[in-house]
Design an enzyme around this catalytic site. Structure first.
Site, PDB file in Angstrom:
ATOM      1  N   LYS A  22       0.841  -1.209   0.000  1.00 45.86           N
ATOM      2  CA  LYS A  22       0.000   0.000   0.000  1.00 45.86           C
ATOM      3  C   LYS A  22       0.872   1.253   0.000  1.00 45.86           C
ATOM      4  O   LYS A  22       0.622   2.203  -0.749  1.00 45.86           O
ATOM      5  CB  LYS A  22      -0.899  -0.006   1.242  1.00 45.86           C
ATOM      6  CG  LYS A  22      -1.492   1.354   1.593  1.00 45.86           C
ATOM      7  CD  LYS A  22      -2.214   1.353   2.918  1.00 45.86           C
ATOM      8  CE  LYS A  22      -1.353   1.478   4.135  1.00 45.86           C
ATOM      9  NZ  LYS A  22      -1.089   2.826   4.653  1.00 45.86           N
ATOM     10  N   ASN A  23       1.897   1.269   0.849  1.00 43.00           N
ATOM     11  CA  ASN A  23       2.683   2.492   1.016  1.00 43.00           C
ATOM     12  C   ASN A  23       3.646   2.763  -0.135  1.00 43.00           C
ATOM     13  O   ASN A  23       4.302   3.800  -0.170  1.00 43.00           O
ATOM     14  CB  ASN A  23       3.430   2.468   2.358  1.00 43.00           C
ATOM     15  CG  ASN A  23       2.470   2.655   3.524  1.00 43.00           C
ATOM     16  OD1 ASN A  23       1.302   3.011   3.311  1.00 43.00           O
ATOM     17  ND2 ASN A  23       2.937   2.418   4.733  1.00 43.00           N
ATOM     18  N   CYS A 117      -3.799  12.468  14.098  1.00 42.81           N
ATOM     19  CA  CYS A 117      -4.517  11.206  13.906  1.00 42.81           C
ATOM     20  C   CYS A 117      -4.233  10.311  15.096  1.00 42.81           C
ATOM     21  O   CYS A 117      -3.561  10.723  16.041  1.00 42.81           O
ATOM     22  CB  CYS A 117      -4.138  10.545  12.588  1.00 42.81           C
ATOM     23  SG  CYS A 117      -2.549   9.745  12.614  1.00 42.81           S
ATOM     24  N   ARG A 122       1.552  14.229  13.728  1.00 40.69           N
ATOM     25  CA  ARG A 122       1.965  14.006  12.340  1.00 40.69           C
ATOM     26  C   ARG A 122       1.938  15.267  11.471  1.00 40.69           C
ATOM     27  O   ARG A 122       1.160  15.360  10.505  1.00 40.69           O
ATOM     28  CB  ARG A 122       1.131  12.889  11.708  1.00 40.69           C
ATOM     29  CG  ARG A 122       1.290  11.576  12.437  1.00 40.69           C
ATOM     30  CD  ARG A 122       0.550  10.455  11.775  1.00 40.69           C
ATOM     31  NE  ARG A 122       1.210   9.981  10.560  1.00 40.69           N
ATOM     32  CZ  ARG A 122       0.695   9.033   9.775  1.00 40.69           C
ATOM     33  NH1 ARG A 122      -0.460   8.502  10.074  1.00 40.69           N
ATOM     34  NH2 ARG A 122       1.341   8.631   8.713  1.00 40.69           N
ATOM     35  N   ASP A 309       5.540   0.146  11.967  1.00 45.24           N
ATOM     36  CA  ASP A 309       4.302  -0.493  11.496  1.00 45.24           C
ATOM     37  C   ASP A 309       4.187  -1.951  11.942  1.00 45.24           C
ATOM     38  O   ASP A 309       3.159  -2.587  11.694  1.00 45.24           O
ATOM     39  CB  ASP A 309       4.201  -0.400   9.962  1.00 45.24           C
ATOM     40  CG  ASP A 309       3.925   1.018   9.497  1.00 45.24           C
ATOM     41  OD1 ASP A 309       3.499   1.853  10.316  1.00 45.24           O
ATOM     42  OD2 ASP A 309       4.140   1.302   8.301  1.00 45.24           O
ATOM     43  N   ARG A 401      -8.224  -0.487   5.396  1.00 43.09           N
ATOM     44  CA  ARG A 401      -7.457   0.559   4.716  1.00 43.09           C
ATOM     45  C   ARG A 401      -6.169  -0.004   4.127  1.00 43.09           C
ATOM     46  O   ARG A 401      -5.690   0.504   3.120  1.00 43.09           O
ATOM     47  CB  ARG A 401      -7.100   1.688   5.681  1.00 43.09           C
ATOM     48  CG  ARG A 401      -8.295   2.459   6.160  1.00 43.09           C
ATOM     49  CD  ARG A 401      -7.859   3.611   6.999  1.00 43.09           C
ATOM     50  NE  ARG A 401      -6.908   4.436   6.253  1.00 43.09           N
ATOM     51  CZ  ARG A 401      -6.372   5.544   6.700  1.00 43.09           C
ATOM     52  NH1 ARG A 401      -6.692   5.983   7.898  1.00 43.09           N
ATOM     53  NH2 ARG A 401      -5.534   6.229   5.973  1.00 43.09           N
TER      54      ARG A 401
HETATM   55  N1  EPU Z   1       7.332  14.273  10.786  1.00 43.45           N
HETATM   56  C1  EPU Z   1       7.441  15.616  11.114  1.00 43.45           C
HETATM   57  N2  EPU Z   1       7.275  16.530  10.105  1.00 43.45           N
HETATM   58  C2  EPU Z   1       7.020  16.162   8.810  1.00 43.45           C
HETATM   59  C3  EPU Z   1       6.911  14.801   8.504  1.00 43.45           C
HETATM   60  C4  EPU Z   1       7.073  13.868   9.515  1.00 43.45           C
HETATM   61  O1  EPU Z   1       7.668  15.974  12.262  1.00 43.45           O
HETATM   62  O2  EPU Z   1       6.886  17.064   7.974  1.00 43.45           O
HETATM   63  C5  EPU Z   1       7.497  13.273  11.852  1.00 43.45           C
HETATM   64  C6  EPU Z   1       6.231  12.448  12.079  1.00 43.45           C
HETATM   65  O3  EPU Z   1       5.324  13.115  12.942  1.00 43.45           O
HETATM   66  C7  EPU Z   1       6.789  11.170  12.656  1.00 43.45           C
HETATM   67  C8  EPU Z   1       8.112  11.011  11.915  1.00 43.45           C
HETATM   68  O4  EPU Z   1       8.446  12.306  11.426  1.00 43.45           O
HETATM   69  O5  EPU Z   1       7.026  11.325  14.020  1.00 43.45           O
HETATM   70  C9  EPU Z   1       8.109  10.041  10.777  1.00 43.45           C
HETATM   71  O6  EPU Z   1       6.986  10.290   9.961  1.00 43.45           O
HETATM   72  P1  EPU Z   1       6.965   9.987   8.399  1.00 43.45           P
HETATM   73  O7  EPU Z   1       6.780  11.268   7.675  1.00 43.45           O
HETATM   74  O8  EPU Z   1       8.134   9.145   8.017  1.00 43.45           O
HETATM   75  O9  EPU Z   1       5.633   9.120   8.275  1.00 43.45           O
HETATM   76  P2  EPU Z   1       4.604   9.208   7.101  1.00 43.45           P
HETATM   77  O10 EPU Z   1       5.330   9.433   5.836  1.00 43.45           O
HETATM   78  O11 EPU Z   1       3.486  10.092   7.466  1.00 43.45           O
HETATM   79  C10 EPU Z   1       4.753   6.674   6.437  1.00 43.45           C
HETATM   80  C11 EPU Z   1       3.778   5.548   6.298  1.00 43.45           C
HETATM   81  C12 EPU Z   1       3.319   5.118   7.683  1.00 43.45           C
HETATM   82  C13 EPU Z   1       4.539   4.669   8.475  1.00 43.45           C
HETATM   83  C14 EPU Z   1       5.571   5.801   8.525  1.00 43.45           C
HETATM   84  C15 EPU Z   1       6.859   5.407   9.203  1.00 43.45           C
HETATM   85  C16 EPU Z   1       2.763   5.988   4.145  1.00 43.45           C
HETATM   86  C17 EPU Z   1       1.565   6.392   3.369  1.00 43.45           C
HETATM   87  N3  EPU Z   1       2.654   6.001   5.477  1.00 43.45           N
HETATM   88  O12 EPU Z   1       4.039   7.720   7.096  1.00 43.45           O
HETATM   89  O13 EPU Z   1       2.455   4.015   7.497  1.00 43.45           O
HETATM   90  O14 EPU Z   1       4.166   4.316   9.775  1.00 43.45           O
HETATM   91  O15 EPU Z   1       5.876   6.243   7.193  1.00 43.45           O
HETATM   92  O16 EPU Z   1       7.422   4.310   8.600  1.00 43.45           O
HETATM   93  O17 EPU Z   1       3.777   5.629   3.569  1.00 43.45           O
HETATM   94  C18 EPU Z   1       0.721   2.544   8.058  1.00 43.45           C
HETATM   95  O18 EPU Z   1       0.867   2.019   6.931  1.00 43.45           O
HETATM   96  O19 EPU Z   1       0.016   2.030   8.970  1.00 43.45           O
HETATM   97  C19 EPU Z   1       1.394   3.803   8.342  1.00 43.45           C
HETATM   98  C20 EPU Z   1       1.037   4.602   9.332  1.00 43.45           C
END
Ligand code: EPU
Length: 439
Positions: A22-23, A117, A122, A309, A401
């Site tokens: 999915k990701n 969320c 996030r 995850d 999801r």
């Molecule tokens: N963060 C910030 N600022 C930003 C972006 C991120 O502070 O601008 C922080 C987040 O709050 C978090 C950390 O950095 O504490 C890492 O977040 P990241 O941006 O890497 O997560 P994401 O891209 O929102 C993706 C996956 C998540 C998975 C995380 C970590 C997708 C669509 N989602 O989320 O997947 O947990 O990376 O590996 O790729 C899931 O599939 O259940 C899921 C939540």
């Protein structure tokens, strides 16, 4: 809202095939916005977030055909709207992945700012700061992020140092930089396999991306991108969930169509716990035997570390092994929503800041529990499979999801799990049947 009813106690046995990630599929679908030509994606998982992403693409004017159930042909030749509205973003944060491609190709984009969320606040500040460094003007207007490229409509390559590794942030900036003028360097980029998969697609489209999958990614901007065909990598979190399912039920499960090299830290940790995992070939794992399992501490980390995850599923496993384990969550601030539900089933878990201390083994007992997010739901399914008696999991739309018909896959392995439909409109199957009809 659908529920799962699970009667625990049956070892899982047999073969299961892993779906596409999915990701990885979500950013690859967004990447199709970068070109007016057709992008064909195979191995798209059949899950609700994909349906949401497809709706977003169609809402902005793209056409999406599904000649086969797991193949999407996306054509973004007539994009009319340059925004992802709140209604979509609030149901799926990954809608923000439209921002980079829209801004890069059309010089403008508006995306509703996602709120917090179930797993934390996030923010997307690092995405936005990155776009600014590529020359965009980024404003917040009435809850929307409004971004504009410089006057000539093109972003400019820059060196961006992420303060924190962010998966979708890296993907957004990588996509935006493909059409920028000059070179972009992303330092402290996230290294997840999904980023590498996206880069592979972008390069097939004519982009010049090097180093994806490492912490430094270099992108030489090009004038335009073209169509491409790409197969999405297998879902490493679904793979991990089925490894734990085999181990926790003391079953014998062959996990096919996976990529073990994407789950090195997880497999090493589970082997240390005592789980017997054999790599039958490059895409097949077998989990078998009834070894004595031991408690082992774990800390979640960005890839290649132990994935956040898989934290909830690992915690369920730790409730069934001898000893005390400390599970530290370092990626998200509030990803322990499953703890109180596992406690309702009899688990002995205490939270101390960002660490959960699990005492095992305990006999879990079936109960009514509530799914709070995708991976938390998976941990409850695993708990239900080993609990005494009946477990009822409510709000399984969370699991829909990101897991393709998890109950059907578990049932095919002998798990006693069924979906109780509570409303036709809320059921995933109605969406999926609708999709199939269009195919
Ligand atoms: N963060 C910030 N600022 C930003 C972006 C991120 O502070 O601008 C922080 C987040 O709050 C978090 C950390 O950095 O504490 C890492 O977040 P990241 O941006 O890497 O997560 P994401 O891209 O929102 C993706 C996956 C998540 C998975 C995380 C970590 C997708 C669509 N989602 O989320 O997947 O947990 O990376 O590996 O790729 C899931 O599939 O259940 C899921 C939540």
């Amino acid at each position: 809202m659908d529920k799962f009813r699970i009667t625990g106690g049956k070892p899982l046995r047999g073969r299961v095939s892993i779906s596409g990630a999915k990701n990885s599929a979500l950013p690859c679908m967004a990447a199709a916005i970068l070109t007016s030509e057709r992008v064909t994606l195979h191995n798209i998982p059949y899950v609700r977030d994909i349906i949401t992403q497809r709706r977003l693409l169609e809402d902005i004017g793209a056409t999406v055909l599904t000649p086969e159930l797991r193949t999407h042909q996306i054509s973004a030749s007539h994009i009319e709207i340059f925004e992802a509205p709140y209604d979509l973003v609030k149901t799926m944060r990954a809608s923000v992945l439209a921002l980079g491609p829209l801004l890069a190709r059309f010089g403008k984009a508006k995306v509703s700012l996602p709120g917090g969320c179930a797993i934390g606040t996030r923010p997307i500040d690092l995405h936005l700061r990155g776009f600014e460094q590529l020359g965009a003007e980024v404003k917040l207007e009435a809850g929307d992020v409004v971004a504009r490229a410089p006057q000539d409509g093109r972003l400019r390559g820059a060196e961006i140092n992420f303060a924190k590794a962010t998966v979708t942030g890296t993907e957004n900036l990588m996509m935006a930089a493909t059409l920028a003028t000059g070179k972009t360097i992303l330092n402290n980029a996230a290294c997840e396999p999904e980023i590498d998969d996206l880069a592979e697609l972008l390069n097939k489209m004519g982009a010049r991306v090097r180093g994806a999958g490492t912490s430094t990614i270099e992108i030489d901007g090009v004038e335009s991108l073209g169509g491409a065909e790409h197969t999405i990598i297998p879902d490493r979190i679904e793979t991990g969930t089925f490894i734990v399912a085999g181990a926790i039920t003391r079953g014998d499960v062959e996990i096919r169509d996976c990529r073990p090299e994407h789950s090195v830290a997880l497999i090493a940790k589970l082997k240390d716990v005592g789980v017997q995992i054999e790599e039958l070939n490059q895409s097949t794992l077998r989990v078998s035997g009834t070894p004595k399992l031991r408690a082992r501490d774990v800390t979640t980390e960005p890839h290649p570390g132990f994935p956040t995850d898989m934290q909830a599923q690992y915690m369920t496993l730790m409730t069934q092994v001898e000893g005390r384990s400390a599970i530290a969550e370092t990626v998200f601030e509030n990803r322990f929503m499953h703890v109180s539900e596992l406690q309702r089933m009899g688990a002995r878990i205490q939270i101390d800041g960002h660490t959960a201390i699990v005492e095992g083994p305990v006999r879990l007992t079936g109960a009514r529990v509530l799914a709070s997010d995708l991976r938390a739901s998976a941990s409850l399914v695993l708990a239900g499979l080993v609990a005494d008696g009946e477990t009822s999991i409510e709000r399984v739309y969370h699991i829909d999801r990101g897991y393709e018909r998890i109950e059907a896959k578990m049932r095919a392995l002998g798990g006693d799990i069924e979906r109780i439909r509570e409303s036709v409109t809320g059921a995933l199957s109605s969406d999926l049947e609708g999709d199939a009809a269009m195919a």
